[in-house]
Design an enzyme around this catalytic site. Sequence first.
Site, mmCIF file in Angstrom:
data_model
loop_
_atom_site.group_PDB
_atom_site.id
_atom_site.type_symbol
_atom_site.label_atom_id
_atom_site.label_comp_id
_atom_site.label_asym_id
_atom_site.label_seq_id
_atom_site.Cartn_x
_atom_site.Cartn_y
_atom_site.Cartn_z
ATOM 1 N N ARG A 68 37.275 41.906 37.491
ATOM 2 C CA ARG A 68 36.010 41.772 36.777
ATOM 3 C C ARG A 68 35.804 42.943 35.816
ATOM 4 O O ARG A 68 36.347 44.031 36.009
ATOM 5 C CB ARG A 68 34.845 41.758 37.797
ATOM 6 C CG ARG A 68 34.537 40.395 38.336
ATOM 7 C CD ARG A 68 33.359 40.441 39.322
ATOM 8 N NE ARG A 68 33.678 41.194 40.516
ATOM 9 C CZ ARG A 68 33.218 42.414 40.780
ATOM 10 N NH1 ARG A 68 32.444 43.031 39.924
ATOM 11 N NH2 ARG A 68 33.564 43.034 41.886
ATOM 12 N N LYS A 213 31.456 34.845 39.819
ATOM 13 C CA LYS A 213 30.467 35.899 40.050
ATOM 14 C C LYS A 213 29.288 35.788 39.101
ATOM 15 O O LYS A 213 28.170 36.173 39.434
ATOM 16 C CB LYS A 213 31.134 37.258 39.937
ATOM 17 C CG LYS A 213 32.076 37.540 41.072
ATOM 18 C CD LYS A 213 31.377 37.427 42.421
ATOM 19 C CE LYS A 213 32.286 37.826 43.537
ATOM 20 N NZ LYS A 213 31.664 37.734 44.859
ATOM 21 N N HIS A 232 25.986 38.438 49.589
ATOM 22 C CA HIS A 232 27.418 38.604 49.302
ATOM 23 C C HIS A 232 28.127 38.815 50.643
ATOM 24 O O HIS A 232 28.413 39.933 51.055
ATOM 25 C CB HIS A 232 27.638 39.812 48.392
ATOM 26 C CG HIS A 232 29.054 39.941 47.928
ATOM 27 N ND1 HIS A 232 29.676 41.146 47.717
ATOM 28 C CD2 HIS A 232 29.987 39.003 47.642
ATOM 29 C CE1 HIS A 232 30.920 40.943 47.300
ATOM 30 N NE2 HIS A 232 31.136 39.646 47.253
ATOM 31 N N SER A 250 33.980 43.977 47.357
ATOM 32 C CA SER A 250 35.285 43.327 47.147
ATOM 33 C C SER A 250 36.382 44.061 47.904
ATOM 34 O O SER A 250 36.460 45.291 47.872
ATOM 35 C CB SER A 250 35.616 43.371 45.662
ATOM 36 O OG SER A 250 34.529 42.825 44.988
ATOM 37 N N LYS A 254 35.699 40.516 53.943
ATOM 38 C CA LYS A 254 34.845 39.339 54.192
ATOM 39 C C LYS A 254 35.711 38.105 54.438
ATOM 40 O O LYS A 254 35.537 37.385 55.407
ATOM 41 C CB LYS A 254 33.939 39.073 53.004
ATOM 42 C CG LYS A 254 32.954 40.182 52.714
ATOM 43 C CD LYS A 254 32.014 39.838 51.581
ATOM 44 C CE LYS A 254 32.727 39.571 50.281
ATOM 45 N NZ LYS A 254 33.526 40.711 49.782
ATOM 46 N N THR A 255 36.660 37.847 53.491
ATOM 47 C CA THR A 255 37.464 36.623 53.622
ATOM 48 C C THR A 255 38.391 36.716 54.821
ATOM 49 O O THR A 255 38.483 35.798 55.629
ATOM 50 C CB THR A 255 38.266 36.388 52.327
ATOM 51 O OG1 THR A 255 37.349 36.296 51.237
ATOM 52 C CG2 THR A 255 39.065 35.097 52.415
ATOM 53 N N ASP A 269 32.351 34.200 51.017
ATOM 54 C CA ASP A 269 31.919 35.195 50.032
ATOM 55 C C ASP A 269 30.447 35.138 49.617
ATOM 56 O O ASP A 269 29.870 36.177 49.340
ATOM 57 C CB ASP A 269 32.793 35.047 48.774
ATOM 58 C CG ASP A 269 32.675 36.234 47.855
ATOM 59 O OD1 ASP A 269 32.173 36.052 46.731
ATOM 60 O OD2 ASP A 269 33.019 37.349 48.280
ATOM 61 N N ARG A 334 45.153 36.935 43.741
ATOM 62 C CA ARG A 334 44.153 36.103 44.401
ATOM 63 C C ARG A 334 44.664 34.692 44.665
ATOM 64 O O ARG A 334 45.512 34.196 43.929
ATOM 65 C CB ARG A 334 42.927 35.960 43.489
ATOM 66 C CG ARG A 334 42.126 37.230 43.310
ATOM 67 C CD ARG A 334 41.189 37.450 44.461
ATOM 68 N NE ARG A 334 40.500 38.725 44.353
ATOM 69 C CZ ARG A 334 39.414 39.023 45.049
ATOM 70 N NH1 ARG A 334 38.903 38.137 45.869
ATOM 71 N NH2 ARG A 334 38.845 40.200 44.930
HETATM 72 N N1 LIG Z 1 41.298 46.646 59.217
HETATM 73 C C1 LIG Z 1 41.207 45.717 58.232
HETATM 74 N N2 LIG Z 1 40.145 44.884 58.214
HETATM 75 C C2 LIG Z 1 40.008 43.966 57.213
HETATM 76 N N3 LIG Z 1 40.911 43.773 56.180
HETATM 77 C C3 LIG Z 1 41.979 44.582 56.183
HETATM 78 C C4 LIG Z 1 42.187 45.576 57.187
HETATM 79 N N4 LIG Z 1 43.341 46.223 56.901
HETATM 80 C C5 LIG Z 1 43.831 45.664 55.781
HETATM 81 N N5 LIG Z 1 43.040 44.673 55.345
HETATM 82 C C6 LIG Z 1 43.294 43.899 54.103
HETATM 83 O O1 LIG Z 1 42.192 44.105 53.210
HETATM 84 C C7 LIG Z 1 42.023 42.947 52.395
HETATM 85 C C8 LIG Z 1 40.618 42.406 52.547
HETATM 86 O O2 LIG Z 1 40.529 41.428 51.518
HETATM 87 P P1 LIG Z 1 39.438 40.285 51.596
HETATM 88 O O3 LIG Z 1 39.173 39.879 53.005
HETATM 89 O O4 LIG Z 1 39.839 39.229 50.629
HETATM 90 O O5 LIG Z 1 38.172 41.078 51.068
HETATM 91 P P2 LIG Z 1 36.801 40.476 50.511
HETATM 92 O O6 LIG Z 1 36.763 39.040 50.872
HETATM 93 O O7 LIG Z 1 35.751 41.310 51.171
HETATM 94 O O8 LIG Z 1 36.850 40.703 49.028
HETATM 95 C C9 LIG Z 1 43.025 41.900 52.881
HETATM 96 O O9 LIG Z 1 44.170 41.986 52.049
HETATM 97 C C10 LIG Z 1 43.348 42.383 54.300
HETATM 98 O O10 LIG Z 1 44.636 41.983 54.719
HETATM 99 C C1 LIG Z 2 36.144 38.103 43.319
HETATM 100 C C2 LIG Z 2 35.360 38.782 44.060
HETATM 101 O O1 LIG Z 2 35.078 38.501 45.378
HETATM 102 P P1 LIG Z 2 35.629 39.415 46.581
HETATM 103 O O2 LIG Z 2 34.363 39.918 47.240
HETATM 104 O O3 LIG Z 2 36.415 38.481 47.418
HETATM 105 O O4 LIG Z 2 36.449 40.484 45.941
HETATM 106 C C3 LIG Z 2 34.707 39.944 43.500
HETATM 107 O O5 LIG Z 2 33.848 40.476 44.235
HETATM 108 O O6 LIG Z 2 35.053 40.264 42.371
HETATM 109 CA CA LIG Z 3 36.808 37.451 49.345
HETATM 110 MN MN LIG Z 4 32.909 38.722 46.533
#
Ligand SMILES: Nc1ncnc2c1ncn2[C@@H]1O[C@H](COP(=O)(O)OP(=O)(O)O)[C@@H](O)[C@H]1O
Ligand SMILES: C=C(OP(=O)(O)O)C(=O)O
Ligand SMILES: [Ca+2]
Ligand SMILES: [Mn+2]
Length: 550
Positions: A68, A213, A232, A250, A254-255, A269, A334
């Site tokens: 972003r 977003k 969020h 980010s 979360k995911t 998300d 992604r």
């Molecule tokens: N202890 C941990 N807890 C959560 N995620 C972790 C951890 N260690 C490494 N990761 C990595 O961090 C990243 C978290 O990404 P994601 O869940 O997509 O974040 P979000 O959805 O918040 O943007 C993933 O690649 C995950 O494998």
């Molecule tokens: C794409 C997004 O979502 P995420 O929280 O998974 O990074 C972002 O926050 O830019």
């Molecule tokens: Ca995510």
């Molecule tokens: Mn997000």
Amino acid sequence: MVGKATTHHHQHLTVPTICVSDSDLKFTHVLYNLSPSELYEHAIKHEKGSFITSSGALATLSGAKTGRSPRDKRVVKDETTADELWWGRGSPNIEMDEHTFLINRERAVDYLISLDKVFVNDQFLNWDPENRIKVRIISARAYHSLFMHNMCIRPTHKELEGFGEPDFTIYNAGQFPCNRYTHYMTSSTSVDLNLKRKEMVILGTQYAGEMKKGLFSVMHYLMPQKQILSLHSGCNMGKDGDVALFFGLSGTGKTTLSTDRNRILIGDDEHCWSDNGISNIEGGCYAKCIDLSQEKEPDIWDAIKFGTVLENVVFDEHSREVDYTEKSVTENTRAAYPIEYIANAKIPCVGPHPKNVILLACDAFGVLPPVSKLSLPQTMYHFISGYTALVAGTEDGIKEPQATFSACFGAAFITLHPTRYAAMLADKMRKHGATGWLVNTGWIGGSYGVGERISLKYTRKIIDAIHSGELLNTTYKTTGVFGLEIPTEVEGVPSELLDPINTWEDRDSYKMTLLKLADLFKRNFRVFANYKIGGASDLADEIAAAGPNF
Ligand SMILES: Nc1ncnc2c1ncn2[C@@H]1O[C@H](COP(=O)(O)OP(=O)(O)O)[C@@H](O)[C@H]1O
Ligand SMILES: C=C(OP(=O)(O)O)C(=O)O
Ligand SMILES: [Ca+2]
Ligand SMILES: [Mn+2]
């Protein structure tokens, strides 16, 4: 003007007439709500860098921008938004005037109309049928159309027949730069929101996350007007109907953490918490796939198949096997997939009121405990602070974890003042008896560069213990400075990890680093100090007192 149903045998949908501009230019050919297969064909035929990978997912390139561009986001400040929105220091809403918005809108529309075809998606946001929003996305790339096909809610044929006029429209001309000499522009990229006209314009960036977003910012504006709290956060539900929210900036988890084999996924998300309960805003998930492995994240791995969009990944040119460790294009690779690609997704994506509100902080200093149980004032304090480390790639120019404070764990997207969302969260948590938790998914045993990131398997054990209620019936001790309640034991987690002071080589440097972080919190919180959170002013005082003492 425009758009008759094309006569191809496979096109059943009647293409609505789309009036986009006062100019007498017209869309020549509208490709309306195409199927993933049709979009694959357009992408592979016309879009450089689009390939079918060995899993069947479509690999695409988003060009120069792979994250972003928050500094290039603009929001029209007019009589509708001047008093309502959060402006000024710390706010993500950088103003522009209506005239400049129209200049950029005209540029985007003229670009789109100059093409021999545009993609149009008519879809929904918010699974709660009483509060659904109709969105229309006009784009120039099959990648963008397939991305939003996956990320927004897909209407049935019947719903499409009665779609009518959209509540919000995106003009995505991302391949075409804005004119950087236009007033308010800071680069050749401009992502513009006009809440009065209910329109968004994208110029100079092809990163699909900008659409997702941008619509999230719109929901952060529309939902509170209906007394609905937009969040969020990831969200899942246990077999007994216990719902958990996972707030985080980010890349904090979360995911990853909301996708759990033993629980039902509601969303990864963006959610709404209304009097009806919780609902997912989106129709899909947007997972970081750096270092993704089938062993570590099996459900996300399995969701990468035909129909899924992979952004900026690298793959073998013959086998088309993706190498998820490759970050030569970006660290922010992604995968965007429909939520039903997750085996135990809950369709429709709605659920009862949350029981656990988990704040995910990816702490690059390595001084926050892996898990702390929070009082309500502490939950509010940390929710408004939104401390985490921006991890590499999620935003332009972030090369290594950077300590940051992002109000509501998503400041880049919120539209009203953070205390508006915090006040609503406090009310709902009190009303529905939800418990707040702070989980550090970042570093332990030292700061970034010395310590290491806490293993995902321990974080998952901690989250399991929150869900099971184990952490409500255990003994706690209070840490110094932040005054956090930390459990003395969690099943499956070595107890010495639970208190950071045990994992640092040198206790003095731990204490010094802790005080450094506490000072950052204190400075950051100053801008919120004189806001009364919600009606109860006693809560406001308790929140101010819930921060670090030193
Ligand atoms: N202890 C941990 N807890 C959560 N995620 C972790 C951890 N260690 C490494 N990761 C990595 O961090 C990243 C978290 O990404 P994601 O869940 O997509 O974040 P979000 O959805 O918040 O943007 C993933 O690649 C995950 O494998
Ligand atoms: C794409 C997004 O979502 P995420 O929280 O998974 O990074 C972002 O926050 O830019
Ligand atoms: Ca995510
Ligand atoms: Mn997000």
